[in-house]
Design an enzyme around this catalytic site. Sequence first.
Site, short mmCIF file in Angstrom:
data_model
loop_
_atom_site.label_atom_id
_atom_site.label_comp_id
_atom_site.label_asym_id
_atom_site.label_seq_id
_atom_site.Cartn_x
_atom_site.Cartn_y
_atom_site.Cartn_z
N HIS A 63 0.83 -1.20 0.00
CA HIS A 63 0.00 0.00 0.00
C HIS A 63 0.87 1.25 0.00
O HIS A 63 1.29 1.74 1.05
CB HIS A 63 -0.92 0.00 1.22
CG HIS A 63 -2.00 1.04 1.17
ND1 HIS A 63 -3.27 0.82 1.63
CD2 HIS A 63 -2.00 2.31 0.68
CE1 HIS A 63 -4.01 1.91 1.45
NE2 HIS A 63 -3.25 2.83 0.88
N HIS A 65 1.57 5.22 -2.13
CA HIS A 65 1.13 6.24 -3.09
C HIS A 65 2.37 6.82 -3.74
O HIS A 65 3.20 7.41 -3.06
CB HIS A 65 0.33 7.33 -2.37
CG HIS A 65 -0.91 6.79 -1.71
ND1 HIS A 65 -2.10 6.68 -2.37
CD2 HIS A 65 -1.11 6.29 -0.46
CE1 HIS A 65 -3.01 6.16 -1.55
NE2 HIS A 65 -2.43 5.90 -0.38
N ARG A 67 2.16 8.88 -6.44
CA ARG A 67 1.79 10.23 -6.87
C ARG A 67 2.01 10.53 -8.35
O ARG A 67 1.81 11.67 -8.77
CB ARG A 67 2.53 11.30 -6.05
CG ARG A 67 2.25 11.25 -4.56
CD ARG A 67 0.86 11.75 -4.23
NE ARG A 67 0.65 11.81 -2.79
CZ ARG A 67 -0.31 11.14 -2.15
NH1 ARG A 67 -1.15 10.37 -2.82
NH2 ARG A 67 -0.46 11.25 -0.85
N ASP A 155 -9.09 3.47 -3.04
CA ASP A 155 -8.42 3.97 -1.84
C ASP A 155 -8.38 5.49 -1.76
O ASP A 155 -8.14 6.18 -2.74
CB ASP A 155 -6.98 3.45 -1.79
CG ASP A 155 -6.27 3.91 -0.54
OD1 ASP A 155 -6.88 3.87 0.53
OD2 ASP A 155 -5.10 4.32 -0.64
N HIS A 182 -10.97 0.81 1.24
CA HIS A 182 -10.79 1.88 2.24
C HIS A 182 -12.15 1.99 2.92
O HIS A 182 -13.14 2.34 2.27
CB HIS A 182 -10.41 3.17 1.51
CG HIS A 182 -10.45 4.41 2.36
ND1 HIS A 182 -9.35 5.20 2.55
CD2 HIS A 182 -11.46 5.01 3.03
CE1 HIS A 182 -9.67 6.22 3.33
NE2 HIS A 182 -10.96 6.15 3.63
N ASN A 281 -5.62 9.42 7.55
CA ASN A 281 -6.93 8.82 7.44
C ASN A 281 -6.77 7.34 7.09
O ASN A 281 -6.16 7.03 6.07
CB ASN A 281 -7.74 9.52 6.34
CG ASN A 281 -9.19 9.07 6.32
OD1 ASN A 281 -9.66 8.46 7.27
ND2 ASN A 281 -9.87 9.35 5.23
N ASP A 308 0.96 2.52 3.69
CA ASP A 308 0.14 3.64 3.23
C ASP A 308 1.01 4.89 3.03
O ASP A 308 0.60 6.02 3.35
CB ASP A 308 -1.02 3.92 4.20
CG ASP A 308 -2.10 4.81 3.58
OD1 ASP A 308 -2.00 5.15 2.38
OD2 ASP A 308 -3.05 5.17 4.31
N HIS A 312 3.36 14.12 0.90
CA HIS A 312 2.66 15.39 0.72
C HIS A 312 3.66 16.53 0.73
O HIS A 312 4.61 16.54 1.50
CB HIS A 312 1.62 15.62 1.82
CG HIS A 312 0.38 14.81 1.60
ND1 HIS A 312 -0.50 15.06 0.57
CD2 HIS A 312 -0.11 13.73 2.26
CE1 HIS A 312 -1.48 14.17 0.61
NE2 HIS A 312 -1.27 13.35 1.62
N GLY A 327 -2.19 11.96 5.69
CA GLY A 327 -1.22 10.97 5.23
C GLY A 327 0.19 11.27 5.67
O GLY A 327 0.55 12.41 5.94
#
Lengths: 446, 313
Positions: A63, A65, A67, A155, A182, A281, A308, A312, A327
């Site tokens: 899991h 990200h 981007r 997700d 999710h 979250n 996860d 950011h 996140g």
Amino acid sequence: MAEVSLVLRNGRVIDPASGRDEIADVWIADGCIRGVGQGIAPEGATIVDLTGKVVVPGLIDMHVHLREPGREDEETIESGTRAAVRGGFTTVVCMPNTEPAIDTEASVEYVLERARTRGYGRVFPVGAITRGRGGEMLADLGAMVEAGAVAVSDDGSSVENGHLMRRALEYCRMLGVPVAAHCEDALLSQGGVVNEGTVSALLGLNGSPAQAETARVAREILLAELTGGHLHIQHVSTAQSVELIARARDRGVRVTAEATPHHLVLTEDAVRTFDTNAKVNPPLREERDREAVREGLRMGAIDAIATDHAPHAREEKEVEFDEAAFGLLGLETAVGLVLTELVAPGVLTLTEAVRLLSLGPAQVLGLDLGTLGPGKPADVTVLDLDEMWTVEPDGFESRSKNTPFAGWQLTGRPIGALVDGRFVMWKGEVRRFGEEVPCASSDAAC
Amino acid sequence: MILKSRHLLGLEHIQPEEIQLMLDTAESFREVSEREIPKVPALRGKTIVNYFAEPSTRTRVSFELAEKRLSADTVSISTSGSSAVKGESLRDTALNLQAMHIDMIVVRHKASGAPHFLADHVDVPVVNAGDGCHEHPTQGLLDLLSIRDHFGRLDGLKVAIIGDIAHSRVARSLIWGLTRMGVEVSVCAPATLIPLGIRALPCNVLDRVDDAIRDVDVIYILRLQLERQQAGLIPSAREYRRLFGIDRERLRKAKEDVVIMHPGPINRGLELAPDVADGPHSIILDQVTNGVAVRMAVVYLLSGRDGGSELGS
């Protein structure tokens, strides 16, 4: 052409698939595990002495990200996979909430192509359940799976429409991939920015109750039971979710689950200072939830530890708490946190931790990875259990720095990673496929 | 004596001696406002920015008057809406203000924690003039001063806070401030307006107003925001008045010498009947007067000035 042969010598080899935990040599040839045993010395092989180190199956983060496409200022497939191998993960599974969402065959192919040309380690994309993650119409699930998607997920948000979720589970049963959910009832979470409880009461922040997650976990389990589809619950954070998952598994429902290092290590206390890097979250919960999620790992209700990893930009985090993005980063801290906070205090055995970070996620996704069995791809991670280090975000490979663990002192970290028998990381240095092995045979100390 | 805290972000982490110091200092400043020329040179040459990122009249005016009576130079910025609407982040606003060599920031913001964020990004003292649903420490202090004035003490008193505890920054500051000073606090509100984690706050929770007001020395009534009805938290204003409104009839169940307080602005006839608001039990206007004195004390003490020295001369 001569066979490329490599021996990882004298490390403590832990392979949860076979139950092995012993000092041994790992022989790798032509990108595959040739064998594991004592005193292996094939002619002409490069020898890497790993005395005192731990040799485990290449770690898998199911899991993350990355981007890309869309927010390359925060992470790219290149920087994200560099962060992965630096953190000991030879495989990452990336979520489709990019801009635009990964919801077509072409976008799955784009991610795979980008990973092939710019990436380090393996990348498996997850396709969106619904078009544009809009929650209204199914995406072309079959085409995405044929292109290489290993699961589907919306997700970042939950599929609010129960009928649509039911159809996704049915359809994916046919395709043979899990639907990763999710779980959040948006009407119950009401835009909450922290867990609803002590901290929301003290800080006057809008809270999201644990029941917003658990109610949706319950619905998804019932739909998995109805359809026979494979449901995978993402980032489990509440005690009651763990209980529902355990009970469902007991009665044979095809439900698997993952938990994040931050939900295993932190509680809502981490946001007491309005630290936006701890805004995530599902939100960080209470002590009893953290304990239940840990217990869920031990009793086998939860299959995987997944980070996860959510990069950011600084300007999305250095704002008022209400407005900050959800996140936090996971790839470069996960192994250190698991070893320091879970293995060292005895919450998990080392073998359990390795399983949750390799074989566990491989089995959820049906990947032929996560083991050091003969003939398997030679994806290997090397751990140093004793190295003490400090989390310093400025030194991260990730393009983002949003971690609540900055300054934490951890003990144990990955020092090497191989994919298909080739080093992609050695002692923190990330390298491309095909670059030479870090240590010559004569240089045992490297 | 000088204040140990560098900022005033809330009353949760303020020690009783510091509260005492701020109240005592405020008491000596109250006299300044009654002078023919209500002004002392205590903060001459200091620049204070009042950054109000949420509509406010009385708190802003109260701070401005307090600062002017101490001869500080003041600049007030009023803006509504989020930083996103404004096009500049709070961080940039903070850095820009700091670059202009100011000495203190007073901030009102709709986001809980915004003053803490500012305090992390500037190197001047920050005063929280109300942040989201979190705290409103100067309101808490002026209420403490008003109660102390009336009863001559705080320790051992009982206070009931009636109204929307969940969304009230006034309630949080009051609960911390009062209990620090030895006051027993009860809260009473519709169950939907009591935060789920209320046990984290040092107060009793009561469902019925008649029980809540029976033995207390002070009934502190909070303003009901009418949007709570739209949000599904209460059925109607009418029902709220019936179950939780304080009128003369209900007041008969309280102690004879009970005191009525309200942070304003009052929804007359909703949470508080007009004749009670203006009646003999009410000390609501004393609260307003004390607001200026307390804010003078807070900015004075946060400027590093000694509260024990001779004030106002």
